[in-house]
Write an enzyme that holds these catalytic residues in place. Structure first.
Site, mmCIF file in Angstrom:
data_model
loop_
_atom_site.group_PDB
_atom_site.id
_atom_site.type_symbol
_atom_site.label_atom_id
_atom_site.label_comp_id
_atom_site.label_asym_id
_atom_site.label_seq_id
_atom_site.Cartn_x
_atom_site.Cartn_y
_atom_site.Cartn_z
ATOM 1 C CB CYS A 216 -0.971 0.031 1.183
ATOM 2 S SG CYS A 216 -1.442 -1.545 1.870
ATOM 3 N NE ARG B 190 1.750 -9.318 5.191
ATOM 4 C CZ ARG B 190 0.479 -9.271 4.825
ATOM 5 N NH1 ARG B 190 -0.398 -10.087 5.375
ATOM 6 N NH2 ARG B 190 0.075 -8.400 3.925
ATOM 7 C CD GLN C 266 -0.543 -8.659 0.026
ATOM 8 O OE1 GLN C 266 0.008 -7.589 -0.184
ATOM 9 N NE2 GLN C 266 -1.371 -8.840 1.033
ATOM 10 C CG ASP D 7 -1.948 -5.381 -2.693
ATOM 11 O OD1 ASP D 7 -3.142 -5.306 -2.387
ATOM 12 O OD2 ASP D 7 -1.025 -5.137 -1.910
ATOM 13 C CG HIS E 64 -3.866 -0.163 -2.963
ATOM 14 N ND1 HIS E 64 -2.731 -0.900 -3.228
ATOM 15 C CD2 HIS E 64 -4.240 -0.494 -1.698
ATOM 16 C CE1 HIS E 64 -2.426 -1.634 -2.166
ATOM 17 N NE2 HIS E 64 -3.329 -1.408 -1.230
ATOM 18 C CE LYS F 209 -12.515 -7.972 7.213
ATOM 19 N NZ LYS F 209 -11.389 -8.904 7.336
ATOM 20 C CG HIS G 163 -6.548 -1.454 1.077
ATOM 21 N ND1 HIS G 163 -5.191 -1.476 1.291
ATOM 22 C CD2 HIS G 163 -7.010 -0.342 1.702
ATOM 23 C CE1 HIS G 163 -4.849 -0.421 2.021
ATOM 24 N NE2 HIS G 163 -5.930 0.278 2.284
#
Length: 584
Positions: A282, A311, A329, A331, A333, A413, A459
């Site tokens: 992000c 992680r 990911q 991902d 945005h 979410k 997200h």
């Protein structure tokens, strides 16, 4: 004092939980009779059965499970009643001290109560709130499954205990069905198939939780990534690539250092400045947004990245591809105005369902998570965003459950959990509205009123992570991927060495058209070659003998054993391309 008795159906969720908790109690009793020096800890019921953790110097083996099951059967045949007893806290501490059960003592001493609840059956007493079945004879269908290690209280600093897993059902046929299901799960285990099909591996010399993609797995990953990128470009997303590390200040600014520090790795010193492996993508996307002035005419801006993040996960929770320390990911945005939220969410939902359906997931459960107790942003923004999520779900006609208070601190979410071919649920897709990061990073756009406004950030992940999604795909298909995903789509097999020339011609022809081909012209019997192709789960095997070499016809055997024939290699290619293009 009067007591109210409430009947509970043994087949209900509550009945099953009570059944399993009672079976766990009986298992602990059996272990104590067989191994008196073992110390007992806790043994709850779970969604799939029960477990109990034991402190034992000598490991309990698979052979010991057979003995424990036999002793459990003996205790069940005795049909002794479960009797509840209330005992003063100090008395209970003394009681378990005398038994040498120091874990029970630790649990009781931590309780803020005057008295505790115990259950006794057949001379075995356990600390327990209950309830239990009336007597041991009510447990008619139980089975011990496996052993594993578990740290006391889940803390790696504590002693490693031995966990015994089992399950129990109200009826024997339900137990049989579940054991059959477990056998199917075992056959589809992505770790086993990953090795058998040469898809991926994890090497201790490199590090736990870090995935090595082998050629077969890598070609599937490429296919997934190519599809993902092509569809995102069609959907007006801008593709990004961002670094794997950043200055630690970035993670302070984003709040990750506050909220995710325990899942982040130790900072590295580069030229006297602390850098950190990225746990999220992000902040990079926010930096790219902020690299230029934005107008309301530019919005919505959709950024997408297959971004690898890192992680720290405890070693005890690592699990093949499903729980790793480095993963990619899918991902994205989206930066939009408040008025655009609803349309963007609706578009994302349609995109999500399209992608999941393409990979063969037709069934899923949808959850809407609302504002938690601790949150950021205004109540107006929370209401606007939650209503937008809800309306998008209703517009699409998607059934959903509301999870009150389960939203993330920065916004509500939607979570979509797919169901695989065994009807197991897997968390994949998520859509989250964020009021926090736009404010932290002070991003803005110039509105029609010529004033600066803060955009809303959405997200969005469709697959979650490539590693986990790949693991789910392996188990969903049992390794028998559809043709478009299969690492090898066609095997070309010769009956004898004199057919090698035509096999070479066929292989080159198919490869020139983008078909992934494996050729086998070894001096082996054709039945062996077909069997090997089937074991590798290759969708189609082209068998070449005298007839095929002379006439140019194509004999094909599907991996399920069905036979097909085509008049020419062109006809077979057309069939293949149609199946691949349609992602059938």
């Amino acid at each position: 004092m009067s007591t109210e008795l409430i009947p509970i159906d043994v087949c209900s969720a509550d009945g099953l939980r009570i059944n399993r908790h009672s079976a766990s109690h009986i298992m602990a009793h059996a272990v104590k009779e067989l191994f008196p020096d073992v110390k007992v800890t806790i043994g709850p019921a779970t969604e799939e059965g029960f477990y109990y953790d034991f402190d034992t110097e000598k490991p309990i083996t698979e052979d010991d499970l057979v003995k424990i099951e036999k002793k459990m059967s003996e205790l069940i045949r005795r049909n002794t009643p479960f009797v509840r007893k209330l005992m003063k806290k100090a008395q209970a501490v003394e009681f378990f001290k005398n038994l040498g059960e120091n874990y029970k003592v630790e649990i009781i001493e931590a309780l803020d109560v005057d008295e505790v609840s115990l259950y006794e059956e057949g001379g075995f007493t356990d600390l327990c709130l209950g309830p239990h079945v009336p007597s041991t004879g009510f447990i008619t269908a139980s089975k011990l499954l496996k052993t594993a290690g578990a740290y006391w209280r889940g803390d790696e600093k504590n002693k490693m205990l031995q966990r015994l897993y089992g399950t129990s059902f109200a009826k024997p046929d339900e137990l049989k069905n579940y054991l059959d299901f477990l056998e199917e799960v075992k056959k589809r285990d992505h770790r086993r198939l990953g090795k058998e099909l040469d898809l991926f591996s994890i090497n201790d010399e490199i590090g736990s939780g870090l995935i090595l993609w082998h050629p077969n797995g890598a070609i599937i990953r490429k296919t997934i990534e190519d599809f993902w990128k092509d569809e995102h470009i069609k959907a007006d997303y801008k593709l990004l690539y961002t670094p794997h590390i950043a200055r630690i200040n970035l993670w302070e600014k984003s709040g990750h250092l506050d909220f995710y520090k325990e899942n982040m790795y130790t900072p590295m010193d580069i030229d006297g400045v602390d850098f950190e492996l990225k746990p999220m993508n992000c902040p990079f996307h926010l930096a790219i947004y902020k690299s230029a002035l934005r107008s309301y005419r530019d919005l919505p801006i959709r950024y997408a990245e297959l971004g690898t993040v890192y992680r720290y996960e405890r070693s005890g929770v690592l699990h093949g591809l499903m729980r790793v320390r480095g993963f990619t990911q899918d991902d994205a945005h989206i930066f939009c105005t408040t008025e655009q939220i609803e349309d963007e969410i609706l578009t994302v939902l349609n995109f999500t369902i399209f992608v999941l359906n393409t990979f063969g997931f037709k069934d899923y459960d949808v959850y809407l998570s609302t504002r938690p107790e601790k949150y950021v942003g205004t109540l107006d923004n929370w209401e606007i965003s939650t209503n937008a999520l809800r309306k998008a779900l209703e517009t699409m006609g998607l059934k959903y459950e509301t999870d009150p208070g389960e939203g993330v601190f920065y916004g509500p979410k939607i979570d979509i959990k797919v169901k695989d071919s065994l009807n197991r649920q897997w968390q994949c897709s998520t859509i989250q509205v964020d009021f926090n990061n736009p404010e932290r990073f002070d991003i803005s756009y110039r509105g029609a009123d010529d004033k600066e406004h803060m955009p809303i950030m959405i997200h969005r992940a469709l697959m979650g992570s490539l590693e986990r999604f790949f693991g789910v795909l392996i188990e969903h298909y049992g390794g028998a991927f559809p043709v478009w995903l299969s690492p090898v789509q066609v095997s070309v097999l010769t009956i004898s060495e004199r057919h090698s020339g035509f096999a070479d011609e066929m292989s080159k022809y198919l490869k020139s058209e983008g078909i992934r081909v494996e050729k086998d012209t070894a001096n082996e019997k054709i039945n062996y070659k077909v069997r090997q192709s089937t074991v590798k789960k290759i969708p189609y095997a082209v068998i070449i003998g005298d007839k095929e070499a002379e006439s140019g016809t194509i004999s094909v055997r599907k991996r399920n054993g069905d036979n097909m024939s085509f008049q020419s290699k062109e006809e077979f290619l057309s069939f293949l391309l149609k199946e691949i293009k349609g992602k059938i």
